[in-house]
Design a protein around this motif. Structure first.
Motif, PDB file in Angstrom:
ATOM      1  N   GLY A 252      32.843  54.290  41.679  1.00 26.74           N
ATOM      2  CA  GLY A 252      33.725  55.103  40.862  1.00 26.74           C
ATOM      3  C   GLY A 252      33.213  56.523  40.685  1.00 26.74           C
TER       4      GLY A 252
ATOM      5  N   THR B  67      41.493  53.267  40.055  1.00 26.56           N
ATOM      6  CA  THR B  67      41.011  53.069  38.688  1.00 26.56           C
ATOM      7  C   THR B  67      41.453  54.186  37.760  1.00 26.56           C
TER       8      THR B  67
ATOM      9  N   VAL C  96      31.665  51.196  37.692  1.00 29.50           N
ATOM     10  CA  VAL C  96      33.032  50.817  38.030  1.00 29.50           C
ATOM     11  C   VAL C  96      33.317  51.119  39.496  1.00 29.50           C
ATOM     12  N   TYR C  97      34.301  50.427  40.016  1.00 32.74           N
ATOM     13  CA  TYR C  97      34.812  50.710  41.349  1.00 32.74           C
ATOM     14  C   TYR C  97      35.962  51.715  41.254  1.00 32.74           C
TER      15      TYR C  97
ATOM     16  N   SER D  66      37.634  44.942  45.371  1.00 37.26           N
ATOM     17  CA  SER D  66      37.338  46.242  44.787  1.00 37.26           C
ATOM     18  C   SER D  66      36.282  46.936  45.630  1.00 37.26           C
TER      19      SER D  66
ATOM     20  N   ASN E  89      38.531  51.698  43.652  1.00 30.64           N
ATOM     21  CA  ASN E  89      39.714  51.225  44.356  1.00 30.64           C
ATOM     22  C   ASN E  89      39.780  49.696  44.341  1.00 30.64           C
ATOM     23  N   HIS E  90      41.008  49.168  44.333  1.00 29.24           N
ATOM     24  CA  HIS E  90      41.211  47.719  44.457  1.00 29.24           C
ATOM     25  C   HIS E  90      42.399  47.484  45.384  1.00 29.24           C
TER      26      HIS E  90
ATOM     27  N   GLU F 123      38.079  43.071  37.274  1.00 26.78           N
ATOM     28  CA  GLU F 123      38.011  43.395  38.700  1.00 26.78           C
ATOM     29  C   GLU F 123      37.367  44.746  39.008  1.00 26.78           C
ATOM     30  N   ILE F 124      37.356  45.654  38.044  1.00 25.61           N
ATOM     31  CA  ILE F 124      36.890  47.018  38.310  1.00 25.61           C
ATOM     32  C   ILE F 124      35.525  47.296  37.691  1.00 25.61           C
TER      33      ILE F 124
ATOM     34  N   ASP G 125      37.245  58.199  36.999  1.00 26.02           N
ATOM     35  CA  ASP G 125      37.454  56.766  36.797  1.00 26.02           C
ATOM     36  C   ASP G 125      36.873  56.319  35.452  1.00 26.02           C
TER      37      ASP G 125
ATOM     38  N   LEU H 103      41.388  45.464  34.635  1.00 31.22           N
ATOM     39  CA  LEU H 103      40.353  46.478  34.833  1.00 31.22           C
ATOM     40  C   LEU H 103      38.972  45.948  34.443  1.00 31.22           C
TER      41      LEU H 103
END
Length: 701
Positions: free
Chosen positions: A500, A443, A487-488, A496, A490-491, A479-480, A504, A476
């Motif tokens: 975060g 991210t 937020v996450y 995901s 990694n994807h 998916e994030i 991030d 973003l």
């Protein structure tokens, strides 16, 4: 400190069902890392070492079994990580020793920088040096008591046997040392909340830059040392300082550095993109890996430098760097992968650093024929461009005009031939085995790339860059970013994962502010605000007014870090402080400005002696010393005028715009006049009389 060669490894992809079972049967050993998505962790999934990922249940097992934790941290672009794996972790005898006496944990530092930060501080306190692979032995509660970077097999096993003996036969000594080390780890992370506000003066700022400049290499650019790292945040602040203060000396240094970096072997003239760093003083021989975070930041930097200078070399560098990122790192979903390996297979089928990028003189003569002489002059196929073993890394050391004059040909003919020759080389190079890909999507690095794309669009006015930025931003958002604006990190493979960290949030906010300023779509500014509010709620330390690197919802580590020093990537706190300062100009009723001021007040004592390590913070000092403008555009032609103003380098400003009175931004309300497009130059919401053209705005500024 050892020189580390970074290399990528494309991890084995495991299919589901029968295919997965079949794969497991093909390997003698399979450990818990087979369930992970990181290419770096997957590389170790079939080591005889019983590796685990960093998870609470693994740490609990260490406590239950009273075993020390052996933590090995690396990443996909780390050459010496792969060497140590081959020598130690693939060895059954070594694995037996590790499995019987330790709980073994493998960490991808790019996925879990929170853990890496703590243990990197620990090893630097223990040994004075750091690097990867980073190997730590800790008590079951995570407190470290021993550490090392790369060790060959005999040294590794000897060290582990000594540690096993110490742990079981002298536990009091281990506990005492771990306790003292923990205190040191905590102490170096403290940030004092300085309640007495002292404004950093213009004279102090000049002194900080003057002290900083003693380390500048004014001939070759960068700093007077090797290896040479590119340090985009350093150069970006110096560009800001030079233009704000009309300092031609500093501007010349910035231009020298940017020119030499673009000339050097560190930049790939065929496909574009910058490698990680140069091992020498002239930006010639790189560690050949290409990282997304470097290229995202450098796209921003060269775009801004182009706005200031209109130097065509900077424009070309941006174009080629965006081209590289879209060719090699862009996923179909709009996210960008992490990096390309330094190593690739040579003509003998063996992995070799730089094999994909370097040339022999014989190869060049064969490919280019009668045109090779001019090309070899242009790219120094001579002692200046020589690397090793008859191999050359392409590097310029003069402008097109200077080279054309020396050859007695026109600049147009020279540039046309070089462009043709590079295409010829690309056809040949495309037949080589490509460097391996780390295809996880991080991210924070995507946030840096989003900002790079918005700056490239803003200053080069290429619509393709805006389309790429929007595609990335939509990915973003979808998916994030979650519904509560967490937020996450990694994807990968459509999934995901990992909560975060502050960087991030910070880079996403910065990217969305930038995207708003080139689209004037309120959606992106609102998203930046929502992410900021979430970060304030879950990351802010009420005592220091700084932000922790980890959320209050994350599992506790032995320290909750606060990151303040700008490095190759700016500190997450300095990015947040800049974000808060800009958002304060739009959302004046929110406490953003107060928080940003408190943050800068806490760290400004470092600036005079350590400007290089606080360069991103120093933008805020320049904003305070030179008026920071809100430029508000209201009316039918808001996009056209916004685009005209956007291409000007005005770092001490934020652009807001709307067609009518419907914007939720208070600064834009009640300013619409039918049939006119009016532009207001404001400071803290207090505006000058409106004007109708971008030229008039520039005069007011």
């Amino acid at each position: 400190m050892k020189q580390y060669v970074f290399g990528l490894f494309l991890g084995t992809l495991f299919l589901v069902g029968c295919q997965e079972t079949q794969n497991k049967m093909e390997h003698k050993y399979t450990n818990a890392l087979v369930e992970e998505t990181s290419p770096y962790l997957l590389q170790h999934a079939h080591n005889p070492v019983d590796w685990n990922a960093w998870k609470p249940e693994v740490l609990e097992r260490a406590k239950a079994e009273n075993k020390p934790i052996l933590i090995s941290i690396g990443y996909a672009a780390c050459h010496w990580c792969h060497v140590m794996e081959e020598e130690c972790f693939e060895n059954e005898e070594v694995a037996k020793l590790m499995n019987e006496n330790f709980i073994n944990i493998k960490i991808d530092r790019e996925e879990r920088p929170d853990v890496d930060q703590i243990y990197m501080d620990a090893i630097q306190m223990m040994t004075g040096n750091g690097g990867w692979p980073l190997n730590i032995v800790a008590l079951p509660d995570g407190r470290p008591f021993w550490g090392a970077t790369y060790l060959p097999k005999d040294n590794w096993t000897k060290s582990l046997k000594s540690l096993i003996d110490l742990y079981h036969n002298n536990p009091e000594k281990v506990q005492e040392y771990a306790g003292k080390l923990e205190q040191g780890i905590q102490a170096i992370n403290l940030v004092e909340n300085k309640t007495s506000k002292i404004n950093f003066t213009k004279e102090e700022l000049d002194l900080a830059v003057q002290n900083w400049s003693t380390s500048f290499d004014t001939y070759l650019g960068g700093y007077k040392r090797a290896p040479k790292f590119m340090m985009p945040n350093n150069l970006e602040y110096l560009l800001h300082y030079a233009t704000a203060n009309k300092n031609d000396t500093i501007l010349e240094y910035v231009n020298t550095t940017l020119k030499r970096m673009a000339y050097g072997g560190i930049f790939d003239p065929i496909d574009g993109g910058f490698s990680r760093y140069a091992v020498d003083v002239k930006w010639h021989v790189p560690h050949f890996e290409k990282m997304l975070y470097d290229n995202g930041q450098l796209i921003s930097l060269y775009s801004k430098a182009y706005a200031v200078t209109k130097n065509s070399l900077y424009k070309e560098t941006v174009e080629k760097s965006v081209g590289f990122a879209t060719l090699e790192l862009l996923d179909t979903n709009g996210g960008f992968y992490s990096s390309l390996d330094a190593d690739s297979k040579n003509s003998s089928g063996k992995l070799e650093e730089g094999a994909y990028y370097v040339w022999t003189e014989k190869e060049l003569d064969s490919i280019l024929g009668s045109e090779s002489s001019v090309f070899k002059t242009y790219y120094n196929i001579n002692s200046y461009g020589y690397w090793e073993e008859d191999k050359y890394v392409l590097i310029r050391d003069a402008s097109d005009n200077e080279i054309a004059d020396s050859l007695g040909i026109t600049t147009t003919n020279l540039t046309q031939q070089i462009a043709k020759n590079l295409k010829q080389l690309k056809k040949v190079r495309d037949q080589r085995e490509k460097p391996r890909l780390d295809d996880k999507i991080l991210t924070s690095w995507n946030g840096l790339m989003l900002k790079g794309l918005t700056d490239a669009y803003r200053y080069l006015q290429n619509d393709k860059y805006l389309q790429l930025a929007l595609k990335n931003a939509n990915f973003l958002e979808q998916e994030i970013i979650q519904d509560d604006f967490s937020v996450y990190r990694n994807h990968k493979n459509g999934k995901s994962s990992i909560n975060g960290f502050l960087d991030d949030y910070a880079t996403l906010i910065d990217g969305f502010i930038g995207l708003y300023e080139v689209t004037f779509d309120d959606r992106w500014l609102t998203l930046a605000k929502n992410l900021t509010d979430y970060a304030i709620t879950h990351f802010k330390d009420e005592e220091s007014n700084m932000f922790y690197y980890t959320s209050d919802l994350d599992d506790k580590l032995i320290r909750r870090s606060i990151e303040t020093n700008d490095n190759v990537i700016s500190a997450s706190n300095s990015i947040m402080a800049n974000n808060l300062y800009k958002l304060h100009k739009v959302y004046m009723k929110e406490p953003y400005g107060e928080i940003a001021s408190a943050m800068i007040n806490n760290v400004q004592d470092n600036f005079i002696k350590s400007a290089q390590g606080f360069s991103n913070w120093m933008h805020l000092i320049s904003y305070q010393q030179n008026n920071f403008y809100e430029i508000a555009i209201v009316g039918e032609a808001y996009k056209e005028i916004g685009r005209e103003l956007g291409k000007e380098y005005i770092p001490n400003s934020i652009l807001v715009a709307t067609k009518d009175d419907q914007s939720p931004i208070e600064l834009l309300q009640n300013r619409h006049v039918p049939g006119q497009t009016l532009i207001y130059v404001c400071i803290e919401g207090s505006c000058k009389l409106p004007v109708t053209s971008s030229g008039e705005v520039l005069k007011q500024l």
